[in-house]
Each structure stands twice: as structure tokens, then as C-alpha cells.
Design an enzyme around this catalytic site. Sequence first.
Site, PDB file in Angstrom:
ATOM      1  N   GLU A   1      -9.427  -4.350  50.582  1.00  0.00           N
ATOM      2  CA  GLU A   1     -10.245  -5.057  49.592  1.00  0.00           C
ATOM      3  C   GLU A   1     -11.355  -5.760  50.365  1.00  0.00           C
ATOM      4  OE1 GLU A   1      -9.816  -8.621  46.262  1.00  0.00           O
ATOM      5  OE2 GLU A   1      -8.595  -8.650  48.087  1.00  0.00           O
TER       6      GLU A   1
ATOM      7  N   ASP B   1      -4.969  -6.934  50.987  1.00  0.00           N
ATOM      8  CA  ASP B   1      -5.594  -8.012  50.217  1.00  0.00           C
ATOM      9  C   ASP B   1      -6.549  -8.799  51.110  1.00  0.00           C
ATOM     10  OD1 ASP B   1      -5.622  -9.695  47.745  1.00  0.00           O
ATOM     11  OD2 ASP B   1      -4.822 -11.204  49.114  1.00  0.00           O
TER      12      ASP B   1
END
Length: 516
Positions: free
Chosen positions: A262, A201
Site C-alpha cells: 500500500e 499495510d
Amino acid sequence: MQSDADRQWWQDAVFYQVYVRSFADADGDGVGDLEGIRSRLGYLELLGIDALWLTPFYPSPMADHGYDVADPRNVDPLFGDLAAFDRLLADAHERGIRVTIDLVPNHTSDQHPWFTAAVEAGPGSPERDRYWFRSGAYPPNNWTSVFGGSAWSQLPDGDWYLHLFAPEQPDLNWANPDVAADLERTLHFWLDRGVDGFRVDVAHGMAKPEALPDMDPSVEQGSSKLHDNSIDPRFDNDGVHEIHRMIRKVMDGYPNTMVVGEIWVKEDERFARYVRPDELHLGFNFRLLNADFDADAVRAAIEATLRAAPGGTPTWTLSNHDVVRHVTRYGDGELGLRRARAMAVVELALPGAVYLYNGEELGLPTVELPEWALQDPIWARSGHTERGRDGSRIPVPWEGAEPPYGFSPETQSWLPMPLEWAPLTVEAQLEDENSMLSLYRHAVEIRKSHSSFAGTELEWYGAPAGCFAFRRKGGGLICALNTSPAPVPVPPGEVLLASIPLEDGLLPPDAAAWLA
């Protein structure tokens, strides 16, 4: 160039993102859980996917629906327990499905033991050095939160702490050695249990410039924006690459595992740094997701993505839990569905890894929810001016004629499900050869089995305005897309698949096809 025989499993895999809260609820509390996922593995096997990506299921106060992690090495009771995770992992592996899970290394929950200890310890304490604390009468700089408002919150003792997302998500200070040591412990914990990889993330976050310089006021605000480090020092700091090298070093000790990041980074050259041989195996490049339904825009996005992964593996996605679903982006209703079918055919024709988001294979749109139902912190942080991401997180409809469509054994779901979704259920689409689900199943099957999908490079054909056609070198697959208002001829070859039927040998508007 690698030969196909030398390629690793993830380099052409079809991943399926499970937003855990919204996939399947086994215990009847209206929230999806690990046993719910396990109960639907047969469906995922039927769909033909190679691997899962599970969003966070760790203990959390759920200020950001699990991305505020209080303990990265356990399971929140809302979703099950470690035994339930182990059962899911074992059953998925038995079906030939790999399992990857989320890492959240940029921040923790404000209920994490480290942060509660930091609050209690007071200004200047070693406990506060694990986060970004600063003293003063005013915020240390002009940084804003991705979710709206200032990125700084003040404690009663006067210290400010940094949170690039919600105040309940304080950013970690990666200059503190405890932070890297703890992530390494987390990696080993899950890899030793048998997971096949991780999704990182905010992989372009973590590292911060020590001087904390102001950001340029012209920076485009909000979630899901491509960041430019030259004017936005919050993200893509060069120090982040040392963190990814540490992660990769751990991963290299576990053969056949992978990590994807990401990465909301604007410049192709800066993106390419994340997928160097000693860093991430894969990186989400969101060019295709951000492209309008226009042949020139889609081609430019494809070419940019290939440029940004030189010698590596491009990664493709059209939707996820943070963005408006592509059926809605492309026009909603029948037009959006037709265009979404075309783009699914384009995406699955491309060399590299593909990520599908749960429900896109059913043609789910983003839903305009009533204000009372909105839970995303963006809604509150923006002063109720941005509705947030809840509309793209509605639970998956499985069967039946009314909500919750088999998602839960009870009548309630954590977000309300539309009354008009009965035609979109898995049950309604499974035996319909013209359904979106059948298109995805067929496309994934051909992609995995047909020899024309070999090769990692593309060559482009000349095409009419509003159209393109490319061929995969090495295998010979041809993919044609028509975004113009008129039917067009297709290149010569055997039609393997079309998003909608050809008309007298012509590719209709808002359609795509594969030829061999």
C-alpha cells in the site's frame, strides 16, 4: 520485455479484497469470520477471481478494527482460530483460489506484549527502543496523526511515544534489530502454513528520519492522501527500501509467492522505487482511484501508473475499505452505477494486476450512517468533524428482502445495513444478465480467456473530446470510454463487451466497451 509464457501468476491476476468483518458471518455474532468466508468460496469461484486478499484477522483490541495487531501469528477468536484459517486456505486452494493476507509492519497494538513491557520498563529502557519514545515537556515535533490530532501521546512518566495513526497503534522503530527479526518470523510462520502472499499495510511508512524534523504545515491532512516526502518526513523515507528488500529476500525462498504494498506516494519516480526487482512484486498506485470520471483524467492516471512501474507490473484498483466507494464518488444513484460499470470495463481491460473490493461487483455505494453507528477512530480523533470509513465497510448483502440479507444467521450486523439494499443482493443479481454482478462475471471471464488480452503495453487512438480509446499491443484488445454528454462512434471491431448496450452502433455517454 517478458513473454506471456514467462509471466508469474500475479502479473495479470484478478484479486478480491475481503474485508473480513463484513463479508460473511458464520457464527451469528454479527461480525464476519473465517468460516463465513469459507462458506462463500463457491461464489468467489463463480465470480472467477484468482486470489483473495484478507484484511487482518489477528488478535487485536480492535481500536482500528484489526489494524492494531497484538499478535501477528495467531487468529482473533472473533474470527475463528488457526484451524479455521487452515481449512479456509485448503478449501480455497482446492478451488484454484490463492490466498494472500495483510501484514502490518509500521505499528503494533498498544496491547502488544512489546508495548506493555515498554510502558512498564520506564524511560531509557531497551524495551522502549522498539518504539519511538522521546522525553521532554512538549511533543518532539509537529507531526500529526493520519486519523487527526497529534501523532504523539504522553505517558504518565513523561515520555512521549509516536503513533502516526491512533494512540492505540504505536509506531515501531525499525532501527531496532528486534523489529526486523520479528517480522521475518511472521513471514515464515504464514508462508510455512501455505499462504500465497501478503499485502503490506502502509508500505511507505516504517522508516523514520532519526532527527524527526517537523513536517511542512501545508501538508494535506487525513487518510488516503498521496504523500510528498520533501515536505512530509513521516512517510516515504529512503530507509524503507531496505525493509522491503528484507521482505523480498524471504519471499524469494518460497516460489510462486508475492507481496503487494500500500503506497500513498505522490511522485511517480519515488513510487517506482518500491517495485524495483529486489523489492515488492506489486504496489498499489492509487492514481486511477483518485481520478475523476473524465476521459482525460482517467487517461492521465493510467499513463502515470504505467510510468511508475517501468519493467514491472502495474496494479489497478477503484475502491477499498479506506476510501469512498466509486459508485458514490462518480455521482451516486443511477449515474454513479452507470459510471462505475464503465470504469469496471476500463480497469479490467488494463494490463497488470487488478484488485476488486468486496461488494463493488454488486454496485454497493458508500452509506451515510447515523452518528450512533460510527466506529472508525477517525470520527473520534477528528472531534466528530470527519465521519471516517465505516460507510464503505457495510456488510455484503447475500440474499433475502431485509437486513442482514443473509450476511449473518442473526438479525444484527456490526454496522447497520440499509433497508433499500434488497435489489443489490447476490441472489437478486445472479440471474439478471443486466446486473452489475453479471457484468463483472462476464468481464473477468473474457479477460481470462480471450487472446486479445495478451501484451503489456498500450497505444492510444485519437478520440473525440471527453473520450479515449486504447489498444493492447500484442493482443489487440481495444477499450473505448465515453465521458462526454453525447454518443460517439466506436473503433472498428467485434464488440466483446459493453458496460451498457450500444445505441445504433454508437457508445452512449458514461459508457465503455471492449472490441477485438
